[in-house]
Design a protein around this motif. Sequence first.
Motif, mmCIF file in Angstrom:
data_model
loop_
_atom_site.group_PDB
_atom_site.id
_atom_site.type_symbol
_atom_site.label_atom_id
_atom_site.label_comp_id
_atom_site.label_asym_id
_atom_site.label_seq_id
_atom_site.Cartn_x
_atom_site.Cartn_y
_atom_site.Cartn_z
ATOM 1 N N GLU A 1 0.520 -0.868 -0.096
ATOM 2 C CA GLU A 1 0.234 0.043 -0.198
ATOM 3 C C GLU A 1 0.633 1.327 0.034
ATOM 4 O O GLU A 1 0.837 2.401 -0.278
ATOM 5 N N GLU B 1 3.993 1.398 -1.402
ATOM 6 C CA GLU B 1 4.727 1.742 -2.855
ATOM 7 C C GLU B 1 3.705 2.138 -3.210
ATOM 8 O O GLU B 1 3.961 3.305 -4.257
ATOM 9 N N LYS B 2 2.396 1.952 -3.324
ATOM 10 C CA LYS B 2 1.623 2.435 -4.006
ATOM 11 C C LYS B 2 1.377 3.602 -3.830
ATOM 12 O O LYS B 2 1.520 4.380 -5.295
ATOM 13 N N ARG B 3 1.551 4.233 -2.735
ATOM 14 C CA ARG B 3 1.447 5.530 -2.771
ATOM 15 C C ARG B 3 2.488 6.134 -3.420
ATOM 16 O O ARG B 3 2.172 7.748 -3.470
ATOM 17 N N ARG C 1 4.156 5.383 -5.577
ATOM 18 C CA ARG C 1 4.419 5.041 -7.106
ATOM 19 C C ARG C 1 3.758 6.528 -7.578
ATOM 20 O O ARG C 1 4.160 7.093 -8.265
ATOM 21 N N GLU C 2 2.574 6.860 -6.931
ATOM 22 C CA GLU C 2 1.345 7.399 -7.102
ATOM 23 C C GLU C 2 1.914 9.080 -7.413
ATOM 24 O O GLU C 2 1.826 9.593 -8.522
#
Length: 289
Positions: free
Chosen positions: A46, A48-50, A52-53
Amino acid sequence: MANLTQDRSIALYEFIIQHSSDMTDSWLASRDVGGHGIYSKRMGAEVEKRLREQNQCFIKMIASIFNEKNELLQDIDSWAKRVAEDRAGSNTPIHETIQQFKRFRNIFWNKIREYIEDPLTEVNQTDILTWSSLLHSTFDTVIERFAEEYNFFTLRRIDAQQDMINQLSSPVIPLSDFVGILPLVGEIDTHRAKWIMESTLQQCIDNNITQLFIDLSGVVIIDTMVANEIFQVVNTLKLLGVQSIISGIRPEVAQTSVQLGIDFSQIPTQSTLKQALKNNKIIIEKISL
């Protein structure tokens, strides 16, 4: 964009956008395995996703300098505010984020170098110097805005925490329907003294307190400025119909206050809270365990 054709600018912009995912992958892969903060590889999917965005938005924002985007400063402000709030909220030290800016600046420039060194790309020295200047000046602007916003959110959190501490350390404890105790503990500076005044008045009104015991035995140091604030609290409470009794004030503080015109002689005082309660016939029953 002096001496730089629009076609070359757009070509570089498109190249960066095309490889934005690769750049983000390189940055995420460069994170430390043994770290403990938000930039650690140990953080979950989660986080890492943030990251990345946020990084993808950052790339598009920086790349837009080669496409003459007029809203760039607005985008920088918006991005810096959003990410600064996120980092401050996750207690990420600002120096760790600055380190990541430095790391990604190298990744970004290396991608531009890859474009420049392509044999099929027609780039001259002026192009290279202009791109370098644009990239680094924009990075610096983003870092500066991020630092400003990070400082703002950090100070706001500190203020909120201080307000909570003041609330917890200045409670009016009801003993009965009309009697309360205000036990003060720790150091009292001018800021806290003013908070105590405002909080005490409101708490007495809310709890219908007409007799308040203010105990200062847990306060290590009371200077004359703080003594004056307490004096003002007592006087203001009196106007509201609340009788104040002070306990635990040190003789030397009372003497100095009188010399400066802060006369506690008109305010009931006792050496201890126990004595103050006893003299006012407030009985605290002994509890057997």
